[in-house]
Design a protein around this motif. Structure first.
Motif, PDB file in Angstrom:
ATOM      1  N   GLN A   3     -20.387 -28.430  36.522  1.00  0.00           N
ATOM      2  CA  GLN A   3     -21.387 -29.394  36.065  1.00  0.00           C
ATOM      3  C   GLN A   3     -21.902 -28.899  34.720  1.00  0.00           C
ATOM      4  O   GLN A   3     -22.463 -27.809  34.637  1.00  0.00           O
ATOM      5  N   VAL A   4     -21.705 -29.690  33.675  1.00  0.00           N
ATOM      6  CA  VAL A   4     -22.075 -29.278  32.327  1.00  0.00           C
ATOM      7  C   VAL A   4     -23.074 -30.276  31.747  1.00  0.00           C
ATOM      8  O   VAL A   4     -22.833 -31.482  31.738  1.00  0.00           O
ATOM      9  N   MET A   5     -24.188 -29.755  31.261  1.00  0.00           N
ATOM     10  CA  MET A   5     -25.219 -30.554  30.597  1.00  0.00           C
ATOM     11  C   MET A   5     -25.435 -29.953  29.216  1.00  0.00           C
ATOM     12  O   MET A   5     -25.631 -28.737  29.088  1.00  0.00           O
ATOM     13  N   ILE A   6     -25.383 -30.791  28.177  1.00  0.00           N
ATOM     14  CA  ILE A   6     -25.618 -30.309  26.822  1.00  0.00           C
ATOM     15  C   ILE A   6     -26.740 -31.131  26.189  1.00  0.00           C
ATOM     16  O   ILE A   6     -26.714 -32.355  26.211  1.00  0.00           O
ATOM     17  N   TYR A   7     -27.732 -30.421  25.683  1.00  0.00           N
ATOM     18  CA  TYR A   7     -28.842 -31.030  24.964  1.00  0.00           C
ATOM     19  C   TYR A   7     -28.508 -30.944  23.473  1.00  0.00           C
ATOM     20  O   TYR A   7     -28.186 -29.849  22.986  1.00  0.00           O
ATOM     21  N   THR A   8     -28.573 -32.069  22.777  1.00  0.00           N
ATOM     22  CA  THR A   8     -28.113 -32.146  21.399  1.00  0.00           C
ATOM     23  C   THR A   8     -29.075 -32.937  20.513  1.00  0.00           C
ATOM     24  O   THR A   8     -30.032 -33.535  20.997  1.00  0.00           O
ATOM     25  N   THR A   9     -28.752 -32.929  19.211  1.00  0.00           N
ATOM     26  CA  THR A   9     -29.318 -33.878  18.256  1.00  0.00           C
ATOM     27  C   THR A   9     -28.138 -34.441  17.458  1.00  0.00           C
ATOM     28  O   THR A   9     -27.085 -33.784  17.360  1.00  0.00           O
ATOM     29  N   PRO A  10     -28.283 -35.625  16.888  1.00  0.00           N
ATOM     30  CA  PRO A  10     -27.169 -36.243  16.169  1.00  0.00           C
ATOM     31  C   PRO A  10     -26.698 -35.468  14.938  1.00  0.00           C
ATOM     32  O   PRO A  10     -25.538 -35.579  14.552  1.00  0.00           O
ATOM     33  N   THR A  11     -27.560 -34.689  14.319  1.00  0.00           N
ATOM     34  CA  THR A  11     -27.197 -33.998  13.080  1.00  0.00           C
ATOM     35  C   THR A  11     -26.765 -32.547  13.282  1.00  0.00           C
ATOM     36  O   THR A  11     -26.439 -31.865  12.309  1.00  0.00           O
ATOM     37  N   VAL A  13     -24.536 -29.559  13.772  1.00  0.00           N
ATOM     38  CA  VAL A  13     -23.128 -29.198  13.604  1.00  0.00           C
ATOM     39  C   VAL A  13     -22.616 -28.420  14.812  1.00  0.00           C
ATOM     40  O   VAL A  13     -21.500 -28.654  15.285  1.00  0.00           O
ATOM     41  N   TYR A  14     -23.429 -27.507  15.336  1.00  0.00           N
ATOM     42  CA  TYR A  14     -22.991 -26.702  16.472  1.00  0.00           C
ATOM     43  C   TYR A  14     -22.873 -27.538  17.747  1.00  0.00           C
ATOM     44  O   TYR A  14     -22.029 -27.263  18.599  1.00  0.00           O
ATOM     45  N   CYS A  15     -23.682 -28.570  17.856  1.00  0.00           N
ATOM     46  CA  CYS A  15     -23.563 -29.505  18.988  1.00  0.00           C
ATOM     47  C   CYS A  15     -22.211 -30.203  18.927  1.00  0.00           C
ATOM     48  O   CYS A  15     -21.511 -30.324  19.938  1.00  0.00           O
ATOM     49  N   LYS A  16     -21.845 -30.656  17.731  1.00  0.00           N
ATOM     50  CA  LYS A  16     -20.557 -31.334  17.546  1.00  0.00           C
ATOM     51  C   LYS A  16     -19.399 -30.390  17.860  1.00  0.00           C
ATOM     52  O   LYS A  16     -18.413 -30.790  18.479  1.00  0.00           O
ATOM     53  N   MET A  17     -19.532 -29.137  17.446  1.00  0.00           N
ATOM     54  CA  MET A  17     -18.483 -28.153  17.729  1.00  0.00           C
ATOM     55  C   MET A  17     -18.349 -27.922  19.233  1.00  0.00           C
ATOM     56  O   MET A  17     -17.233 -27.841  19.758  1.00  0.00           O
ATOM     57  N   ALA A  18     -19.473 -27.829  19.933  1.00  0.00           N
ATOM     58  CA  ALA A  18     -19.441 -27.614  21.381  1.00  0.00           C
ATOM     59  C   ALA A  18     -18.810 -28.808  22.085  1.00  0.00           C
ATOM     60  O   ALA A  18     -17.959 -28.637  22.982  1.00  0.00           O
ATOM     61  N   LYS A  19     -19.175 -30.018  21.685  1.00  0.00           N
ATOM     62  CA  LYS A  19     -18.609 -31.215  22.312  1.00  0.00           C
ATOM     63  C   LYS A  19     -17.112 -31.325  22.035  1.00  0.00           C
ATOM     64  O   LYS A  19     -16.344 -31.693  22.922  1.00  0.00           O
ATOM     65  N   GLU A  20     -16.686 -30.965  20.845  1.00  0.00           N
ATOM     66  CA  GLU A  20     -15.259 -30.972  20.511  1.00  0.00           C
ATOM     67  C   GLU A  20     -14.512 -29.931  21.354  1.00  0.00           C
ATOM     68  O   GLU A  20     -13.413 -30.190  21.849  1.00  0.00           O
ATOM     69  N   PHE A  21     -15.120 -28.765  21.527  1.00  0.00           N
ATOM     70  CA  PHE A  21     -14.538 -27.718  22.378  1.00  0.00           C
ATOM     71  C   PHE A  21     -14.352 -28.243  23.802  1.00  0.00           C
ATOM     72  O   PHE A  21     -13.295 -28.058  24.409  1.00  0.00           O
ATOM     73  N   PHE A  22     -15.371 -28.912  24.331  1.00  0.00           N
ATOM     74  CA  PHE A  22     -15.258 -29.479  25.685  1.00  0.00           C
ATOM     75  C   PHE A  22     -14.133 -30.497  25.750  1.00  0.00           C
ATOM     76  O   PHE A  22     -13.343 -30.506  26.697  1.00  0.00           O
ATOM     77  N   LYS A  23     -14.044 -31.372  24.766  1.00  0.00           N
ATOM     78  CA  LYS A  23     -12.995 -32.403  24.754  1.00  0.00           C
ATOM     79  C   LYS A  23     -11.613 -31.772  24.692  1.00  0.00           C
ATOM     80  O   LYS A  23     -10.695 -32.206  25.394  1.00  0.00           O
ATOM     81  N   GLU A  24     -11.457 -30.754  23.856  1.00  0.00           N
ATOM     82  CA  GLU A  24     -10.165 -30.063  23.723  1.00  0.00           C
ATOM     83  C   GLU A  24      -9.704 -29.476  25.052  1.00  0.00           C
ATOM     84  O   GLU A  24      -8.509 -29.378  25.314  1.00  0.00           O
ATOM     85  N   HIS A  25     -10.645 -29.067  25.874  1.00  0.00           N
ATOM     86  CA  HIS A  25     -10.319 -28.411  27.146  1.00  0.00           C
ATOM     87  C   HIS A  25     -10.505 -29.330  28.354  1.00  0.00           C
ATOM     88  O   HIS A  25     -10.445 -28.863  29.497  1.00  0.00           O
ATOM     89  N   GLY A  26     -10.735 -30.600  28.114  1.00  0.00           N
ATOM     90  CA  GLY A  26     -10.860 -31.564  29.200  1.00  0.00           C
ATOM     91  C   GLY A  26     -12.090 -31.358  30.074  1.00  0.00           C
ATOM     92  O   GLY A  26     -12.073 -31.685  31.260  1.00  0.00           O
ATOM     93  N   VAL A  27     -13.150 -30.809  29.497  1.00  0.00           N
ATOM     94  CA  VAL A  27     -14.380 -30.540  30.248  1.00  0.00           C
ATOM     95  C   VAL A  27     -15.288 -31.773  30.162  1.00  0.00           C
ATOM     96  O   VAL A  27     -15.648 -32.205  29.065  1.00  0.00           O
TER      97      VAL A  27
END
Length: 78
Positions: A3-11, A13-27
């Motif tokens: 179960q993964v929960m990520i708190y972000t803001t639209p601007t 950069v590190y949030c975007k990197m984390a979300k891309e990492f999750f997508k790359e690994h099918g998380v």
């Protein structure tokens, strides 16, 4: 699956990197935008004591603050 929960803001950069990492690994993850959602912002601070993003919760582990690829990989077993 974790179960993964990520708190972000639209601007964030590190949030975007984390979300891309999750997508790359099918998380699959749930995202809360603390810039637009005051309730989510208060929830994130209450759980982590942090005001910076990203704040990532994986299962019942302590939060991961920022984009810590090694720590995320360890917690997700990837």
């Amino acid at each position: 699956m974790a179960q993964v929960m990520i708190y972000t803001t639209p601007t964030c950069v590190y949030c975007k990197m984390a979300k891309e990492f999750f997508k790359e690994h099918g998380v699959q993850y749930t995202e809360k935008d603390v810039a637009a959602d005051e309730t989510a912002r208060k929830e994130m601070f209450a759980k982590s004591g942090q005001m910076g993003v990203p704040v990532i919760f994986i299962d019942n582990n302590p939060p991961v603050v920022g984009f810590d690829k090694e720590k995320l990989s360890q917690l997700l077993g990837i």
